[in-house]
Design a protein around this motif. Structure first.
Motif, PDB file in Angstrom:
ATOM      1  N   ASP A  89       0.820  -1.214   0.000  1.00  0.00           N
ATOM      2  CA  ASP A  89       0.000   0.000   0.000  1.00  0.00           C
ATOM      3  C   ASP A  89       0.854   1.266   0.000  1.00  0.00           C
ATOM      4  O   ASP A  89       0.355   2.346  -0.329  1.00  0.00           O
ATOM      5  N   ASP A  90       2.123   1.150   0.379  1.00  0.00           N
ATOM      6  CA  ASP A  90       2.989   2.327   0.436  1.00  0.00           C
ATOM      7  C   ASP A  90       3.552   2.715  -0.927  1.00  0.00           C
ATOM      8  O   ASP A  90       4.001   3.854  -1.093  1.00  0.00           O
ATOM      9  N   PRO A 103       2.165   3.295  -4.037  1.00  0.00           N
ATOM     10  CA  PRO A 103       1.562   4.454  -4.703  1.00  0.00           C
ATOM     11  C   PRO A 103       1.833   5.761  -3.967  1.00  0.00           C
ATOM     12  O   PRO A 103       2.052   6.803  -4.597  1.00  0.00           O
ATOM     13  N   LYS A 104       1.837   5.709  -2.641  1.00  0.00           N
ATOM     14  CA  LYS A 104       2.086   6.930  -1.872  1.00  0.00           C
ATOM     15  C   LYS A 104       3.517   7.416  -2.071  1.00  0.00           C
ATOM     16  O   LYS A 104       3.764   8.611  -2.284  1.00  0.00           O
ATOM     17  N   VAL A 105       4.477   6.494  -2.030  1.00  0.00           N
ATOM     18  CA  VAL A 105       5.879   6.877  -2.180  1.00  0.00           C
ATOM     19  C   VAL A 105       6.150   7.382  -3.596  1.00  0.00           C
ATOM     20  O   VAL A 105       6.805   8.419  -3.794  1.00  0.00           O
ATOM     21  N   GLY A 159       3.954   8.606  -5.710  1.00  0.00           N
ATOM     22  CA  GLY A 159       3.246   9.867  -5.907  1.00  0.00           C
ATOM     23  C   GLY A 159       3.955  11.030  -5.240  1.00  0.00           C
ATOM     24  O   GLY A 159       4.062  12.124  -5.819  1.00  0.00           O
ATOM     25  N   THR A 160       4.441  10.813  -4.018  1.00  0.00           N
ATOM     26  CA  THR A 160       5.187  11.870  -3.324  1.00  0.00           C
ATOM     27  C   THR A 160       6.455  12.226  -4.094  1.00  0.00           C
ATOM     28  O   THR A 160       6.812  13.410  -4.218  1.00  0.00           O
ATOM     29  N   GLN A 212       0.422  16.856   4.266  1.00  0.00           N
ATOM     30  CA  GLN A 212       0.402  17.702   3.079  1.00  0.00           C
ATOM     31  C   GLN A 212       1.191  18.982   3.294  1.00  0.00           C
ATOM     32  O   GLN A 212       1.926  19.436   2.402  1.00  0.00           O
ATOM     33  N   GLY A 242       4.621  12.261   5.232  1.00  0.00           N
ATOM     34  CA  GLY A 242       4.157  12.915   4.018  1.00  0.00           C
ATOM     35  C   GLY A 242       5.261  13.293   3.066  1.00  0.00           C
ATOM     36  O   GLY A 242       4.982  13.835   1.993  1.00  0.00           O
ATOM     37  N   SER A 301       7.988  11.019   2.269  1.00  0.00           N
ATOM     38  CA  SER A 301       8.778   9.821   1.965  1.00  0.00           C
ATOM     39  C   SER A 301       8.896   9.645   0.454  1.00  0.00           C
ATOM     40  O   SER A 301       8.048   9.029  -0.190  1.00  0.00           O
ATOM     41  N   GLU A 334      12.548   6.728   1.532  1.00  0.00           N
ATOM     42  CA  GLU A 334      11.940   5.456   1.913  1.00  0.00           C
ATOM     43  C   GLU A 334      12.996   4.350   1.981  1.00  0.00           C
ATOM     44  O   GLU A 334      12.956   3.499   2.880  1.00  0.00           O
TER      45      GLU A 334
END
Length: 329
Positions: free
Chosen positions: A101-102, A104-106, A108-109, A191, A278, A280, A285
């Motif tokens: 799950d991390d 897409p977040k990583v 995207g960031t 954010q 927010g 990473s 990471e």
């Protein structure tokens, strides 16, 4: 009386039966070019080349390519940092990363941070360069002041700006309290944390883009600009129709260097948001996975390889497609 001229040709004498055809001239076989023997001067030049290039090649191979090869190997291991044993898992670390799950977040960031910092640094940089290119008093001091943050330590810059953005005792919070306002939670809100780091990163690298663009502006041909001014083009039209196309090599250079630098930004993120709340990116990471609470060195190596592949693809695409629109004078 008509006279008629009759031309007769004497037929060639017939060859007697059993006669041999005339011998054809022999064609000499092509000779192989002789191998050039090294002269004393050529051997001396080659030895000088080895003496100058070999130390650099050894250093690059030892500190760049050898660690890269080792990192690719480590990415195939289930290895805890500091452990004496490891288990070969193949591509399982990559599968774990892309299915988590991390991921897409990583990713995207990383994309948001890179696009905003690169775009912001280049756009603000060329505007500052236009101001610094004007012939007024104090431009030398202004150029030094603009470029100074770029050469400062990222750790020092991060600590100073962390004191400014701190919602409890920071300078910005003190100013807002003077107007009866509460300071935003820059550090606690994911954010706002990303926005805070982006602001500081753009401020720090703004001087680099400004100085490079300033050098490009000063190298533009004056006769072209003067001819455009005589034709009635105002400063805005001259900038967009003449300066920007002629600055395309400078823009291409900055696009590559700033993008590679943004994708590898670490020091500001580490100082201002130690937990990566927010912020990473891929490189941070990888740091958290290896040196944080997880101690997953193999998984961290896999993330590093993903970052390397992204850097390689971006560089190849830029050299393959973006460079086509560059106009070299």
């Amino acid at each position: 009386m008509t006279s008629r001229l009759i031309h007769s040709s004497t037929p060639a004498p017939a060859e007697p039966p059993g006669a041999q055809p005339p011998a054809q001239p022999e064609i000499a076989a092509p000779t192989r070019p002789k191998r050039r023997r090294w002269s004393g001067r050529s051997r001396k030049d080659f030895l000088v080349f080895l003496a100058l290039a070999l130390p650099n090649l050894v250093l690059i191979g030892t500190f760049t390519y050898w660690p890269l090869i080792n990192n690719i190997y480590y990415s195939t291991l289930d290895w805890t940092l500091g452990s004496a044993s490891a288990t070969v898992v193949g591509l399982q670390n990559y599968v774990t990363f892309f299915t988590s799950d991390d991921a897409p977040k990583v990713l995207g960031t990383t994309a948001v941070f890179t696009v905003v910092t690169v775009g912001g640094s280049m756009v603000l940089g060329i505007l500052v360069a236009l101001a610094l290119n004007s012939k007024v008093r104090g431009t030398t001091f202004a150029r030094s002041a603009v470029f100074a943050p770029y050469v400062l330590s990222g750790v020092g810059v991060g600590l100073v700006w962390l004191f400014i953005f701190d919602p409890g005792y920071g300078v910005l919070a003190w100013i807002l309290r003077g107007f009866g306002q509460q300071s935003p939670q820059w550090i606690n809100d994911p954010q706002l944390s990303l926005a805070m780091v982006i602001i500081v990163y753009v401020w720090k690298n703004l001087g680099y883009c400004a100085v490079v663009y300033l050098a490009g502006l000063q190298s533009l041909p004056r006769d072209v600009m003067e001819a455009a001014a005589l034709d009635g083009a105002n400063s805005v039209r001259r900038f967009f129709n003449i300066s920007v196309p002629l600055l395309s090599p400078t823009t291409f250079f900055l696009l590559i260097t700033t993008m590679l630098s943004s994708l590898q930004a670490f020091d500001l993120i580490r100082i201002m948001t130690p937990l990566g709340n927010g912020t990473s990116t891929l490189i941070y990471e990888a740091y958290l996975q290896a040196f944080g609470a997880y101690n997953r060195a193999g998984y961290s190596a896999a993330i590093s390889v993903v970052l390397f592949v992204i850097l390689l693809i971006i560089t190849v695409l830029q050299l393959r497609f973006v460079e086509r629109k560059v106009h070299y004078s």
